[in-house]
Design a protein around this motif. Structure first.
Motif, PDB file in Angstrom:
ATOM      1  N   LEU A 171      41.679  36.873  44.177  1.00 24.67           N
ATOM      2  CA  LEU A 171      40.950  36.535  42.923  1.00 24.67           C
ATOM      3  C   LEU A 171      41.821  36.006  42.058  1.00 24.67           C
ATOM      4  N   LEU A 172      42.839  36.867  41.849  1.00 20.41           N
ATOM      5  CA  LEU A 172      43.770  36.495  40.367  1.00 20.41           C
ATOM      6  C   LEU A 172      44.426  35.064  40.830  1.00 20.41           C
ATOM      7  N   GLU A 173      44.736  34.922  42.374  1.00 20.77           N
ATOM      8  CA  GLU A 173      45.626  33.509  42.805  1.00 20.77           C
ATOM      9  C   GLU A 173      44.282  32.283  42.662  1.00 20.77           C
ATOM     10  N   GLU A 174      42.794  32.559  42.168  1.00 25.31           N
ATOM     11  CA  GLU A 174      43.051  31.290  41.751  1.00 25.31           C
ATOM     12  C   GLU A 174      42.751  31.241  40.550  1.00 25.31           C
ATOM     13  N   VAL A 175      42.736  31.397  39.408  1.00 20.18           N
ATOM     14  CA  VAL A 175      42.878  31.912  37.960  1.00 20.18           C
ATOM     15  C   VAL A 175      43.865  30.863  37.887  1.00 20.18           C
ATOM     16  N   ASP A 176      43.936  29.858  36.653  1.00 16.18           N
ATOM     17  CA  ASP A 176      44.838  29.049  36.586  1.00 16.18           C
ATOM     18  C   ASP A 176      45.499  29.655  35.173  1.00 16.18           C
ATOM     19  N   THR A 177      46.481  30.556  35.433  1.00 12.92           N
ATOM     20  CA  THR A 177      47.325  31.188  34.432  1.00 12.92           C
ATOM     21  C   THR A 177      48.304  30.188  33.396  1.00 12.92           C
ATOM     22  N   ASP A 178      48.400  29.037  33.914  1.00  9.79           N
ATOM     23  CA  ASP A 178      49.166  28.174  32.668  1.00  9.79           C
ATOM     24  C   ASP A 178      47.689  28.259  31.188  1.00  9.79           C
ATOM     25  N   LYS A 179      47.141  28.215  32.170  1.00  8.02           N
ATOM     26  CA  LYS A 179      45.775  28.035  30.722  1.00  8.02           C
ATOM     27  C   LYS A 179      45.052  29.032  30.447  1.00  8.02           C
ATOM     28  N   ARG A 180      45.539  30.053  30.606  1.00  8.27           N
ATOM     29  CA  ARG A 180      44.393  32.111  30.710  1.00  8.27           C
ATOM     30  C   ARG A 180      45.503  32.991  31.039  1.00  8.27           C
ATOM     31  N   ASN A 181      45.170  33.707  29.713  1.00 15.46           N
ATOM     32  CA  ASN A 181      46.152  34.600  29.242  1.00 15.46           C
ATOM     33  C   ASN A 181      45.565  35.506  30.747  1.00 15.46           C
ATOM     34  N   VAL A 182      46.640  36.256  31.699  1.00 11.64           N
ATOM     35  CA  VAL A 182      46.137  37.099  32.534  1.00 11.64           C
ATOM     36  C   VAL A 182      46.781  38.630  32.273  1.00 11.64           C
ATOM     37  N   VAL A 183      45.733  39.618  32.378  1.00 13.34           N
ATOM     38  CA  VAL A 183      46.622  41.044  32.123  1.00 13.34           C
ATOM     39  C   VAL A 183      46.105  41.991  32.731  1.00 13.34           C
ATOM     40  N   THR A 184      46.995  43.124  33.742  1.00 17.99           N
ATOM     41  CA  THR A 184      47.026  43.926  34.198  1.00 17.99           C
ATOM     42  C   THR A 184      46.758  45.418  34.018  1.00 17.99           C
ATOM     43  N   LEU A 185      45.850  46.090  34.890  1.00 13.17           N
ATOM     44  CA  LEU A 185      46.394  47.379  34.362  1.00 13.17           C
ATOM     45  C   LEU A 185      46.426  48.126  36.085  1.00 13.17           C
ATOM     46  N   GLU A 186      47.365  48.904  36.951  1.00 15.30           N
ATOM     47  CA  GLU A 186      47.520  48.885  37.834  1.00 15.30           C
ATOM     48  C   GLU A 186      48.196  50.299  37.565  1.00 15.30           C
ATOM     49  N   ASP A 187      48.053  50.694  39.154  1.00 20.39           N
ATOM     50  CA  ASP A 187      48.437  51.712  39.780  1.00 20.39           C
ATOM     51  C   ASP A 187      48.760  52.413  41.188  1.00 20.39           C
ATOM     52  N   ILE A 189      52.097  48.713  40.613  1.00 19.57           N
ATOM     53  CA  ILE A 189      52.165  47.857  40.653  1.00 19.57           C
ATOM     54  C   ILE A 189      52.950  48.144  41.927  1.00 19.57           C
ATOM     55  N   GLU A 190      51.004  46.261  42.794  1.00 16.17           N
ATOM     56  CA  GLU A 190      52.057  46.621  43.945  1.00 16.17           C
ATOM     57  C   GLU A 190      52.845  45.457  44.768  1.00 16.17           C
ATOM     58  N   VAL A 191      52.302  44.090  44.341  1.00 14.54           N
ATOM     59  CA  VAL A 191      53.205  43.095  43.709  1.00 14.54           C
ATOM     60  C   VAL A 191      53.332  42.464  42.684  1.00 14.54           C
ATOM     61  N   GLN A 192      54.826  41.590  42.502  1.00 16.75           N
ATOM     62  CA  GLN A 192      55.037  41.634  41.117  1.00 16.75           C
ATOM     63  C   GLN A 192      55.041  40.431  41.184  1.00 16.75           C
ATOM     64  N   LEU A 193      54.031  39.417  40.404  1.00 21.43           N
ATOM     65  CA  LEU A 193      53.329  38.569  39.700  1.00 21.43           C
ATOM     66  C   LEU A 193      53.875  37.526  39.059  1.00 21.43           C
ATOM     67  N   PRO A 194      54.380  36.596  38.659  1.00 23.67           N
ATOM     68  CA  PRO A 194      55.573  36.374  37.986  1.00 23.67           C
ATOM     69  C   PRO A 194      55.118  35.578  36.392  1.00 23.67           C
ATOM     70  N   ARG A 195      53.863  34.872  36.528  1.00 25.07           N
ATOM     71  CA  ARG A 195      53.497  34.441  35.903  1.00 25.07           C
ATOM     72  C   ARG A 195      51.869  34.694  34.576  1.00 25.07           C
ATOM     73  N   ILE A 196      51.624  36.580  35.532  1.00 26.98           N
ATOM     74  CA  ILE A 196      50.747  37.331  34.008  1.00 26.98           C
ATOM     75  C   ILE A 196      51.700  38.355  33.585  1.00 26.98           C
ATOM     76  N   THR A 197      50.712  38.834  32.941  1.00 17.00           N
ATOM     77  CA  THR A 197      51.146  40.489  32.615  1.00 17.00           C
ATOM     78  C   THR A 197      51.355  41.516  33.093  1.00 17.00           C
ATOM     79  N   GLN A 198      52.081  42.336  33.851  1.00 15.59           N
ATOM     80  CA  GLN A 198      51.462  43.339  34.468  1.00 15.59           C
ATOM     81  C   GLN A 198      51.608  44.460  33.567  1.00 15.59           C
ATOM     82  N   GLY A 199      50.623  45.635  34.034  1.00  6.65           N
ATOM     83  CA  GLY A 199      51.435  46.996  33.770  1.00  6.65           C
ATOM     84  C   GLY A 199      50.701  47.938  34.301  1.00  6.65           C
ATOM     85  N   GLN A 200      52.006  48.589  34.444  1.00  4.73           N
ATOM     86  CA  GLN A 200      52.049  50.370  35.162  1.00  4.73           C
ATOM     87  C   GLN A 200      51.608  51.309  33.953  1.00  4.73           C
ATOM     88  N   VAL A 201      50.549  52.069  34.723  1.00  2.00           N
ATOM     89  CA  VAL A 201      49.949  53.481  34.059  1.00  2.00           C
ATOM     90  C   VAL A 201      50.563  54.475  34.024  1.00  2.00           C
TER      91      VAL A 201
END
Length: 395
Positions: A171-187, A189-201
């Motif tokens: 689903l995140l792959e369908e998001v325009d990460t250049d125009k939208r700020n995407v932040v995740t909170l995961e536990d 982090i299974e895949v590192q995505l370079p164009r978004i901010t990923q947080g590990q609890v």
């Protein structure tokens, strides 16, 4: 990784515990196993692989190797070798000739015959498209349209190991990460995505899903991915965020789309708030696909035809696999997902606001004619990808 001269182990005569563990991991990787279970029993060490979600028995190890193998795992995972009374966790990287480095998450658990160890093999995952995961073109279109919405809550549901995280990444792959700020909170982090901010609890440090979600809301997000709604506090914050101009993606452990819509109400959230926040619910399962090397035509058991609960022409004669060396005699090789995608409209919101039962929600969904999980699975049976018994097993 291997060092036969490792002084930390007291090995049984003639036994190279280091090499034995290495060979066990290599064999698991060759068969695409996700987990290795090493279980000490009275007269042997039981070994099982989880392949395509199902446990498969392997050749046992001699009883005398139980503690040496567990100790070797503890050394690699930087655990306390002397402590055998409490569960422990650790991680290490496995590398062998001709094999890319593999992250391994190790866990030990005290039991009546010693300590059991489970090794989770974290293969280098990659983000797949919704169609590659198993969604139909119509379902992929609906989901792609939903993630373009400026706000709302999209929930992906199913039991543990049903592929929910892969769907969230798709689903995140369908998001325009250049125009939208995407932040995740995961536990985790299974895949590192370079164009978004990923947080590990980090619960031990006080960085939980709830506290992390509050902090994310101060990071000017457009899209928020919460790995899992584990408690009422996290669910409440996520729902409120979805009502205030944020698109929130998350998961819940429920059995169906209908159950999900009322699960948040059962957790203590107000029905009208849940109804206004939800824009889409996705239920999914993983079904094993037939091994292409040993398939053959097969007459379907009449009892299975009765169990599916509806009539479908063409199911009387389908394919099955007899089992071969390539599929470890299981008859299956690989898995694909089946989906139940439910956009939440005004009619469904009315049912949620009235706090009616899941059966009431199911009647509304049936009237809309949306394909259920079982119907999606039966479509795979008709195309020769899986068996009716496998579909009934997971749905």
């Amino acid at each position: 990784m291997s060092d036969p001269r490792d002084p930390t182990l007291a090995r049984a005569p003639g036994m190279d515990v280091v090499r034995i563990l290495d060979q066990l991991i290599v064999r698991a990787l060759e068969h695409n196993a996700s987990d290795i279970h090493i279980e000490p029993k009275e007269h042997m060490v039981r070994v099982r692989f989880r392949v395509d979600g199902v446990m498969l028995e392997q050749r046992p190890l001699p009883d005398g190797l139980a503690q040496q193998v567990i100790s070797r795992i503890k050394v690699l995972g930087k655990m306390d070798i002397a402590e055998r009374r409490v569960p422990q966790d650790g991680t290490f990287t496995f590398q062998a000739e001709g094999i890319l480095p593999v992250a391994v998450r190790a866990s030990t658990f005290p039991c009546i015959s010693g300590e059991k160890a489970v090794l989770r093999l974290l293969l280098g995952a990659k983000v797949q498209h919704l169609l590659d995961l198993g969604a139909s073109p119509d379902q992929a279109h609906v989901l792609s349209r939903m993630v373009q919405r400026p706000g709302g809550l999209i929930l992906v549901t199913g039991p543990t190991g049903s592929g929910k995280t892969s769907t969230l990444y798709a689903l995140l792959e369908e998001v325009d990460t250049d125009k939208r700020n995407v932040v995740t909170l995961e536990d985790p982090i299974e895949v590192q995505l370079p164009r978004i901010t990923q947080g590990q609890v980090e619960p031990k440090a006080g960085f939980t899903f709830a506290t992390g979600l509050r902090s994310i809301l101060r990071q000017d997000p457009d899209v928020i991915l919460v790995g899992e709604m584990r408690d009422v506090e996290t669910a409440r914050i996520a729902v409120q965020a979805s009502l205030t101009g944020h698109l929130v993606l998350s998961t819940l452990h429920t059995n169906s789309a209908a159950d999900t819509m009322l699960r948040l109400v059962d957790m203590g959230l107000e029905p009208y708030v849940v109804a206004n926040a939800l824009i889409c619910v996705v239920a999914q399962r993983l079904v094993r696909t037939l091994c292409p090397a040993c398939t053959e035509p097969h007459t379907t058991d009449p009892d299975l035809l009765d169990d599916i609960g509806f009539q479908m022409p063409g199911l009387e004669r389908t394919l099955r696999s007899t089992g071969c060396a390539r599929c470890m005699k299981s008859g299956f090789k690989g898995r694909t997902a089946i989906f139940d995608v439910v956009p939440v409209d005004d009619e469904i919101r009315t049912v949620i606001k009235a706090s009616q039962t899941a059966a009431d929600v199911k009647r509304v969904l049936a009237k809309k004619g949306l394909p259920t999980l079982r119907r999606a699975g039966v479509d795979l049976v008709l195309t020769g990808q899986t068996t009716l018994a496998e579909v009934l097993r997971v749905t």
